[in-house]
Motif scaffolding. Structure first.
Motif, PDB file in Angstrom:
ATOM      1  N   GLU A 109       0.837  -1.193   0.000  1.00 45.40           N
ATOM      2  CA  GLU A 109       0.000   0.000   0.000  1.00 45.40           C
ATOM      3  C   GLU A 109       0.878   1.251   0.000  1.00 45.40           C
ATOM      4  OE1 GLU A 109      -2.958  -0.484  -0.566  1.00 45.40           O
ATOM      5  OE2 GLU A 109      -3.781  -2.194   0.523  1.00 45.40           O
ATOM      6  N   THR A 110       0.267   2.390  -0.254  1.00 51.40           N
ATOM      7  CA  THR A 110       1.000   3.648  -0.239  1.00 51.40           C
ATOM      8  C   THR A 110       1.515   3.968   1.160  1.00 51.40           C
ATOM      9  OG1 THR A 110       0.816   6.028  -0.636  1.00 51.40           O
ATOM     10  CG2 THR A 110      -1.163   4.910   0.120  1.00 51.40           C
ATOM     11  N   ASN A 111       2.661   4.637   1.228  1.00 48.98           N
ATOM     12  CA  ASN A 111       3.132   5.125   2.524  1.00 48.98           C
ATOM     13  C   ASN A 111       2.553   6.496   2.849  1.00 48.98           C
ATOM     14  OD1 ASN A 111       4.611   6.700   0.768  1.00 48.98           O
ATOM     15  ND2 ASN A 111       6.619   6.151   1.586  1.00 48.98           N
ATOM     16  N   GLY A 112       1.744   7.044   1.941  1.00 51.73           N
ATOM     17  CA  GLY A 112       1.049   8.290   2.207  1.00 51.73           C
ATOM     18  C   GLY A 112       1.958   9.504   2.142  1.00 51.73           C
ATOM     19  N   PRO A 113       1.409  10.679   2.435  1.00 52.30           N
ATOM     20  CA  PRO A 113       2.187  11.919   2.327  1.00 52.30           C
ATOM     21  C   PRO A 113       3.109  12.199   3.508  1.00 52.30           C
ATOM     22  CG  PRO A 113      -0.200  12.298   2.079  1.00 52.30           C
ATOM     23  CD  PRO A 113      -0.013  10.954   2.681  1.00 52.30           C
ATOM     24  N   PHE A 232       2.825   0.968   8.261  1.00 52.65           N
ATOM     25  CA  PHE A 232       4.033   0.250   8.662  1.00 52.65           C
ATOM     26  C   PHE A 232       4.897  -0.080   7.450  1.00 52.65           C
ATOM     27  CE2 PHE A 232       0.988  -3.221   7.945  1.00 52.65           C
ATOM     28  CZ  PHE A 232       1.739  -4.156   7.229  1.00 52.65           C
ATOM     29  N   GLU A 233       6.189  -0.221   7.719  1.00 56.12           N
ATOM     30  CA  GLU A 233       7.160  -0.677   6.730  1.00 56.12           C
ATOM     31  C   GLU A 233       7.969  -1.808   7.344  1.00 56.12           C
ATOM     32  OE1 GLU A 233       7.881   3.548   4.331  1.00 56.12           O
ATOM     33  OE2 GLU A 233       9.396   2.858   5.776  1.00 56.12           O
ATOM     34  N   THR A 247      14.139   1.159   0.741  1.00 60.84           N
ATOM     35  CA  THR A 247      14.671  -0.197   0.846  1.00 60.84           C
ATOM     36  C   THR A 247      13.723  -1.137   1.582  1.00 60.84           C
ATOM     37  OG1 THR A 247      15.862   0.344   2.891  1.00 60.84           O
ATOM     38  CG2 THR A 247      17.042   0.663   0.810  1.00 60.84           C
ATOM     39  N   ALA A 248      12.499  -0.704   1.848  1.00 61.00           N
ATOM     40  CA  ALA A 248      11.544  -1.534   2.580  1.00 61.00           C
ATOM     41  C   ALA A 248      11.146  -2.760   1.766  1.00 61.00           C
ATOM     42  CB  ALA A 248      10.304  -0.727   2.937  1.00 61.00           C
ATOM     43  N   SER A 249      11.027  -3.897   2.447  1.00 61.90           N
ATOM     44  CA  SER A 249      10.566  -5.131   1.806  1.00 61.90           C
ATOM     45  C   SER A 249       9.055  -5.102   1.603  1.00 61.90           C
ATOM     46  CB  SER A 249      10.940  -6.342   2.671  1.00 61.90           C
ATOM     47  OG  SER A 249      12.315  -6.362   2.951  1.00 61.90           O
ATOM     48  N   LEU A 250       8.340  -4.393   2.475  1.00 62.09           N
ATOM     49  CA  LEU A 250       6.887  -4.259   2.375  1.00 62.09           C
ATOM     50  C   LEU A 250       6.478  -2.938   2.992  1.00 62.09           C
ATOM     51  CD1 LEU A 250       3.977  -5.410   1.868  1.00 62.09           C
ATOM     52  CD2 LEU A 250       4.097  -6.329   4.201  1.00 62.09           C
TER      53      LEU A 250
END
Length: 322
Positions: A109-113, A232-233, A247-250
């Motif tokens: 999903e998006t990490n948002g603003p 979350f990341e 570099t996040a896996s998810l």
């Protein structure tokens, strides 16, 4: 898949930046916590939070532009009360440190603003709490960069278990998980008007031998255009890999359970502005959760128990294919 996210009615041009030289951040914290990563308690004890109806210190109660949404609302039909209600919601998450019986891969999903993970800029500067010493912490209610202001709201103790969907839902050890969320007024620290100098409700933990991390936080508000959620990341490479969201896996989000949303927003005056916003949104109309499967939504929704007066505790499963 990744989807755009509406902001919390805030001004991104006021992103936190003060010119301080960053410390070693996660690398510096690694030595301090390495010897006790696998001895973490499995659950957090709640401390009653006093003054949940008071405004944030140094913020003067400014709602940061999180005005109630217009419209007739959905079938939630919330009205303000002062009752304390115990709630529970269905989830496929597993707690207690054992492998989950069933699991699915969480959608990206998006990490948002407002991630403050080094992936966006405001006023020409990049905001990245992942490079700050002190970001590795379990209790994320207080600011840790130049301020110690504590976010007010209904207490929430949240345990997350990271599992490998390609290996029989086996726990994943040594992964870093970064979470962040809005406060009880719908504001994001470092970005939103009134809290640009705060850094609360952001933190990183590392999964133990059972794939578990625990956070003490507050229940998030409902701001205009979004279902209540926590971002979350996941960094399967551990703390050394968790220096930027790139570099996040998810990257994904947790969807807060409907029954608890209703209890908190109508039962605690701090969340008054959330009532109209929540009446105008549903999971199916949310621009992030609306296209997820029922199995994904069940896993992305924490199982919570507790009450408005005492706070809530619970757990959720995060599935990822390694």
């Amino acid at each position: 898949m990744d989807k755009p996210e509406h902001g919390g009615g805030t001004d991104r041009s006021r992103e936190y930046q003060d010119g301080r030289t960053h410390g070693h951040g996660l690398a510096e914290d690694l030595g301090a916590i390495g010897s006790r990563l696998f001895a973490r308690r499995r659950a957090l004890a709640f401390l009653a939070t006093a003054g949940t109806t008071a405004a944030l210190a140094a913020c003067g109660g400014d709602d940061g532009g999180t005005a109630n949404a217009a419209g007739s609302g959905t079938d939630t039909g919330l009205t303000s009360t002062t009752s304390s209600t115990s709630t529970s919601s269905s989830s496929s998450s597993s707690s207690g440190g054992t492998a989950a019986e069933t699991c699915v891969a969480d959608p990206s999903e998006t990490n948002g603003p407002y991630p403050a993970d080094g992936t966006n800029t405001a006023s020409g500067a990049t905001s990245n709490v992942l490079t700050q010493s002190g970001i590795v912490r379990s209790d994320i209610r207080s600011s840790f960069i130049g301020s110690t202001t504590t976010a007010v709201g209904v207490p929430l103790a949240l345990e997350l278990q990271l599992v490998d969907v390609s290996n029989g839902c086996a726990p994943i050890t040594g992964a870093a998980i970064y979470i962040w969320q809005c406060d009880a007024y719908g504001r994001y620290s470092l970005y939103s008007s009134g809290v640009t100098t705060e850094s609360y409700l952001r933190g990183v933990q590392v999964t133990d031998a059972n794939g578990l991390v625990s956070f003490t936080t507050i229940y998030p508000a409902c701001y205009s255009g979004r279902w209540p959620h926590i971002h979350f990341e996941v960094f399967t490479g551990g703390l050394s890999a968790a220096s930027t969201g790139r570099t996040a896996s998810l990257i994904s989000q947790l969807a807060m359970p409907a029954a608890t949303n209703a209890a908190v927003f109508t039962g605690d005056a701090t969340y008054t502005a959330s009532i109209a916003n929540y009446n105008a949104i549903s999971l199916s109309s949310d621009n992030v959760f609306g296209d997820n499967s029922s199995a994904q939504l069940a896993q992305m929704t924490p199982t919570l128990t507790g009450s408005v007066s005492a706070g809530y505790s619970g757990s959720a499963l995060i599935g990822i294919a390694t």
